[in-house]
Structure formats: C-alpha cells, structure tokens
Design an enzyme around this catalytic site. Structure first.
Site, PDB file in Angstrom:
ATOM      1  N   HIS A 148     -25.794  -4.732  45.223  1.00 41.09           N
ATOM      2  CA  HIS A 148     -24.386  -5.113  45.134  1.00 41.09           C
ATOM      3  C   HIS A 148     -23.948  -5.882  46.380  1.00 41.09           C
ATOM      4  CE1 HIS A 148     -24.632  -1.719  42.298  1.00 41.09           C
ATOM      5  NE2 HIS A 148     -23.689  -2.364  41.638  1.00 41.09           N
ATOM      6  N   SER A 157     -20.222  -3.845  37.620  1.00 39.56           N
ATOM      7  CA  SER A 157     -19.817  -3.382  38.950  1.00 39.56           C
ATOM      8  C   SER A 157     -19.671  -4.521  39.953  1.00 39.56           C
ATOM      9  CB  SER A 157     -20.831  -2.358  39.477  1.00 39.56           C
ATOM     10  OG  SER A 157     -22.141  -2.897  39.475  1.00 39.56           O
ATOM     11  N   ASP A 178     -25.266  -2.161  48.887  1.00 47.60           N
ATOM     12  CA  ASP A 178     -26.587  -1.547  48.743  1.00 47.60           C
ATOM     13  C   ASP A 178     -27.523  -2.664  48.304  1.00 47.60           C
ATOM     14  OD1 ASP A 178     -26.356  -1.864  45.908  1.00 47.60           O
ATOM     15  OD2 ASP A 178     -25.323   0.058  45.773  1.00 47.60           O
TER      16      ASP A 178
END
Length: 642
Positions: A356, A58, A353
């Site tokens: 990330h 991600s 968050d």
C-alpha cells in the site's frame, strides 16, 4: 535661420529574416514556431472532473485507517472512488466466504477501475476451482465492455428466485465449509429405496429492470456449472447424464452445460471443477434446469443502463513483494476495444506496508487530479499545442495532438518587426504614406506575441480612413484560406478513401491504417497552418504600416508650424526656432508614453474535436483573446541633414 531635415531612418540589416505573407511582408529579428511539440505525461487522467467515477479497494479507500499512506491517489481523487478495503468487483459478484462484500455502484461518463488484486492467487479461493484467473479475465473483460456503453452500473446483490421444494442449500468442504453467495449451491437428497436418481430441478430467477435508483438495460450474469471427466464420476449409481442449463422466457438456451448432448472431458479424475461463463442478459424471467443431485443458482448480477458510450481506464492491480498476483486486469483491458491500461514499470513497493502506497503508482495516477485535453494509451496531454513528437497510441480521446516533425511546423516572425508595403491592392492606402513599395520603414517597432500559440488575424482597421485591413481585404483573405483548406481536406479524404480499400479484419492492418490516416491529418493541418501563417504575416505587416502612418501623423500634429513634412517620414525644421528640447518633444515623446495603436485581438487558434472521439477531427476556431499586444514605439532613430 538654420534648417535641418529629420527623417525616420531605415534600420534593416543582414541579421533580419524576411517573412512573406498574404497581403504584406515582414522583416524580423527573431522567429518562433507557431506551436511547440508537446510530450504526453505517463499515467491516467480525465477530460472532465465532473463526469468521472472510480471503482477501487484499499488503495483508494479514504476510510482506511492508514490513509493517506495506504493510498495510491490523493484525497481529492479518493473522493471520486467507490472503494472498500479488501474489496473487488469480482468478490462482490461471487461472494466467497470470509471475503469483503461491497455494494459497488455509481455513475460517470468516464470510469476508472483500480481493483482486482484482492481476488488473485494469493487469496487462495477454492470452491471447486483452484485457479480462477481465466474466469477473472472473462469477468473483467465483460465489466469493461459494458461499462464503456453505460453511464451507470450497480451490483444487484439479491435476485428474485424460485427454487424447487426438493432441494436444500448446501456447503462444501473445499469452500471453507460454506459456499459462494453467487451461485448458491443446492442439493437434492435421494432415497435409494424409493427413487434412486431423484427429480430434475426446475428453478427460476428474474433480472430486474431497475435496482434501487439504477436502471438496468443489461445484466452481467455468471452461468456456473460443474465439469465432470466422465458420467461415472458424476453419478456412480448409473443415473442419467449431468446438465445445468439456463433458458430465457422463450425457451432458448442462453448458458450452461448439457452432457446429454455434449461429451465429458475424458480426463482422469474423480472431483468436478466449477466453470462460470459470463452472460450478458436483458431483464426478464429465466429458468434453470439441472440434473437432480446439484443445482447452481444465479443469485447476483451487475446491472448496466446502456445509456451512453463512455471511457474506461483500467489500472494494473498487483501485490508487492511476497504475494502472488495475476495479470487478468491487464489482459482483459488490452482485449477490450477502447480500454486504456495503466501499467507499472517497476515492482510494487508500498509506504504503509509492502502492498500500500507505491510512489510510481501515485505518479501514474496523479493526473486524475487534473483535466486533460487528451487522454490516450501513451499518456495524457493538457497543453494546447496540436502536435506531438511521437504518435499517441490508441485508444485516445479528446483533443489529441498529431505526430509531426519539429522542422515541419511553420515559423512566424517575432521580436523587432519591420513591415514592407505588401501587394494587397484592396487595402486602403494611407493619405500620407511614409513608405514606398517594398521599402523598409522603421520606428523600432516591437510587437509581443504572448502565450503559446500564434498572434492571429488583424480583422479590420479602427479608422475609417488611413491604412489597415479593409473589410473587403479580410473577406478575401478568409475566402482564400477557406478555399485552400477545403482543397487540402479534399485531398486528405481522397487518400483516406484509398486506404479504406486496404481495411481487413487483421488488427495490425487496422492499426497501420489508423496511423496513415493520422499522418494525413497531420500533413493537412500543417498545410492549413502554413496558409494561416501567410495571412497572419500579411495582416501584421499591414497593421504595422498603419501604425507607422499614425506615428508620422502624430509627429506632424505635435510639430504644428515648427516642422514641415516634405516627404513621407521626413520633416524640415528651423534649428534656431526649435531647439533640442523642442525636437525631443516632437520626435521622442514615445519614451514617456507609447503611441496608442492596434488594440488586443481575439485571435487564438485552437483545434476542435468531439470529446470521446477516437483521434482528433480537424477544425480551426478563433477563440479567446490572445494578445497581439498593442504596438509600442520603443525608440526612433533620427537622421539629420542640413
């Protein structure tokens, strides 16, 4: 008539420094080092933007809904990654239930891995093993090793197989009432009234030579089996011992466990643990034999073409606050020769968050947007200087600078330059000289050496007559520098041969040896630069002498019959015939237009080395035009006598 004598005036004083060269000397108002020391930038970079590929999750996934806030790389770099949020190479290898299953594949000379965090203690994957960290370490290590020897790699997510008729696919409670996609779990129903222990399982799987467009010369296969503390724990009915063994086509054992010949652990416990060893296997047909109750069948592999050696960079992959990580990626890279590890110095603090978009990681990976001349464990360098203040830690690839002390780098003259006549007897003397042996002659000449680096060699005169460097002079100069460099390199090779006797299998000894070899290379290069500097100074001196001769000739031509050259650099003029404006025309023409002299030269010095070579091989090349600027006369000091 009033006659006056006008001469070019000597302008040297104690503020000038003397620079001795091969074929001529210079006095200069300033000096600068041939090269400045460079400092590596921390983090990852690549040698060639067109030949690298990344594998990520991600944090490199451009399709993530929170991109770019969720990413640790730029949009440009994200395009180079094969990524899917929630994925990892190990998740795709084993396929635990409920996890992302992404088909990782791609080609590149340099492979950058920024993944792994999605299979960590936080994921809480069980399936007969509560702690997978040691298996992850072994898996990542094999991935990095094989990736460094391949151009292309791909997950093979469906191996051809043949399984015995008496087995059926099974699930496990401690695996979310499912099981891994690789290995698959098969069980055999045993009818106590007919056959208490069941039949030995014999299965086959094939590792392909090609998967889609990807060639497979070697496969990474997980050989999984159960570990029992005792025979009684495995089979309370009193049947035979546990075994799960993989054979190649010739019948040779290549993996597995056989408790018929190997002892049980002897620990106390009634639940087996699953162990998975990483095997590097060639394409072909393999057989699996197991004791009746359970069969763990390989269903997937990673395929590598093994076509070329390349670079591998592994980026530390950890969670932010509140989630437990492991450091298997770090340990795997550090234990794999040639793997460069990028590590954080601070906790992960995300922007999108907690997990990330970390600023420190973005800085460490920002170098992936650029091409570097050198990449190393110490960081990356894109400056052209061959020297750095501190030794760059291996592994390192490209044109890497060598460690040197600033004071050991030769200096070259700069600013206002004044030539002396020099001693190169092969240089043609100007027909009309304005200087004597070891005299200082000046017309306030200024030469700019632009860019980082040195001005270079003057390779010959543009005039068939007059001063300058002759072909013979240049050839002799290069013959001398060539011979001296060979002597230096010969001495270096002798030193290296002596060091070879000290090589042992001890890693520290090898690191010490590498450092000593680099130090020897650095000293040899500094010696070479000293020779280059001497030739450079001499040739600039000769070129400036020619320029002054051209200046004197231009003054004589402008004066015509109004001035008579009575000695080198001196003219007699009739003040009544040639007034001040006339004299300004003759002697100060340069204030409106510089005298054309030496054109720009192709003289940049560069270090050459084979890309992807560990360290820097020393070779000097004259490359692109660097710009020893055409000499412009900035002013003429005139002395007058009556």
């Amino acid at each position: 008539a009033e006659k006056i004598k006008i001469c070019l005036q000597k302008q040297a004083n104690s503020s000038f420094s003397l620079h001795n060269g091969f074929g001529g000397n210079l006095y200069a108002t300033e000096e600068k080092r041939m090269f400045e020391l460079v400092k590596p930038k921390a983090g990852a970079s690549v040698l060639n933007q067109s030949t690298w590929i990344g594998f990520g999750d991600s944090r490199t996934d451009k399709s993530n809904s929170a991109f770019p806030r969720s990413a640790d790389v730029s949009a440009k770099t994200a395009d180079k990654f094969r990524s899917l949020s929630g994925g990892s190479l190990m998740l795709s290898m084993f396929g635990p239930p409920g996890k992302v299953d992404y088909l990782y594949q791609g080609c590149g000379k340099h492979k950058v891995f920024y993944e792994g965090v999605n299979w960590s203690p936080h994921a809480a994957i069980d399936c007969y093993r509560k702690n997978w960290t040691d298996i992850k370490l072994n898996f990542q290590k094999n991935i990095y090793e094989l990736a460094s020897q391949s151009h292309c790699m791909s997950l093979v997510n469906a191996l051809d197989k043949t399984i015995p008729l008496q087995v059926t696919a099974e699930v496990a409670k401690n695996c979310n009432n499912s099981f891994l996609k690789n290995p698959a779990l098969y069980t055999q129903e045993v009818n106590p009234s007919k056959q208490i222990c069941g039949e030995e399982n014999l299965a086959f799987f094939t590792l392909p030579t090609q998967f889609g467009t990807y060639e497979c010369k070697l496969h990474l296969v997980a050989s999984c089996y159960f570990i029992y503390d005792s025979k009684e724990v495995y089979n309370k009915r009193g049947c035979d011992n546990y075994f799960q063994v993989i054979y190649d086509s010739s019948g040779k054992v290549v993996g597995g466990l056989d408790n018929r010949v190997s002892p049980y652990t002897g620990n106390t416990g009634d639940t087996p643990t699953m162990q998975c060893d990483m095997l590097q296997l060639k394409p072909g047909r393999y057989s699996v034999r197991s004791s009746p109750r359970f069969l763990l069948m390989p269903e997937r592999s990673y395929c590598f073409d093994m076509k070329e050696k390349g670079l591998v960079t592994a980026v530390q992959s950890v969670w932010g606050k509140g989630r437990k990580s492991d450091y298997a990626v770090d340990q795997a890279c550090l234990s794999t020769p040639g793997c460069m590890l990028i590590q954080k110095q601070k906790p992960y603090i995300g922007e999108a968050d907690d997990h990330h978009g970390d600023q420190e990681m973005r800085e460490l990976l920002s170098g992936l947007d650029y091409e570097a001349r050198c990449i190393s464990q110490s960081g990356w360098v894109n400056e052209t200087s061959p020297f750095t203040e501190e030794y760059l830690l291996p592994p390192k690839f490209g044109r890497c600078p060598l460690a040197a002390k600033e004071e050991s780098i030769p200096k070259i003259p700069d600013g206002l330059l004044i030539p002396t006549s020099g001693t190169d007897t092969t240089v043609t003397k100007p027909k009309s000289r304005i200087f004597g042996n070891d005299d200082l002659i000046i017309g306030l000449l200024f030469v700019a050496i632009v860019e980082t680096g040195i001005g270079g060699y003057l390779l010959g005169s543009r005039k068939e007559s007059g001063g300058g460097v002759t072909k013979e002079s240049a050839e002799k100069g290069f013959e001398k520098i060539g011979n001296d460099i060979q002597i230096l390199r010969s001495s270096t090779n002798i030193a290296i041969e002596k060091l070879n006797d000290r090589i042992t299998h001890d890693e520290q000894a090898i690191r010490d040896l590498t450092l000593e070899i680099e130090n020897a290379r650095s000293e040899a290069l500094l010696g070479e630069l000293g020779i280059i500097r001497a030739l450079l100074v001499g040739n600039i001196s000769i070129g400036l002498q020619e320029s002054l001769w051209e200046l004197a000739s231009e003054i004589t031509n402008r004066a015509g019959d109004l001035a008579v050259e009575v000695s080198p650099g001196c003219w007699i003029i009739d003040n009544n015939i040639c007034d001040q404006s006339c004299q300004n025309f003759i002697f100060k023409f340069n204030e409106t237009a510089p005298v054309p002299t030496i054109p720009p030269l192709d003289t940049k010095i560069d270090l050459q080395s084979d890309p992807f070579y560990w360290g820097s091989s020393l070779g000097l090349a004259i490359t692109t035009p660097i710009s020893l600027a055409a000499l412009a006369i900035s002013g003429i000091a005139i002395c007058r006598t009556k």
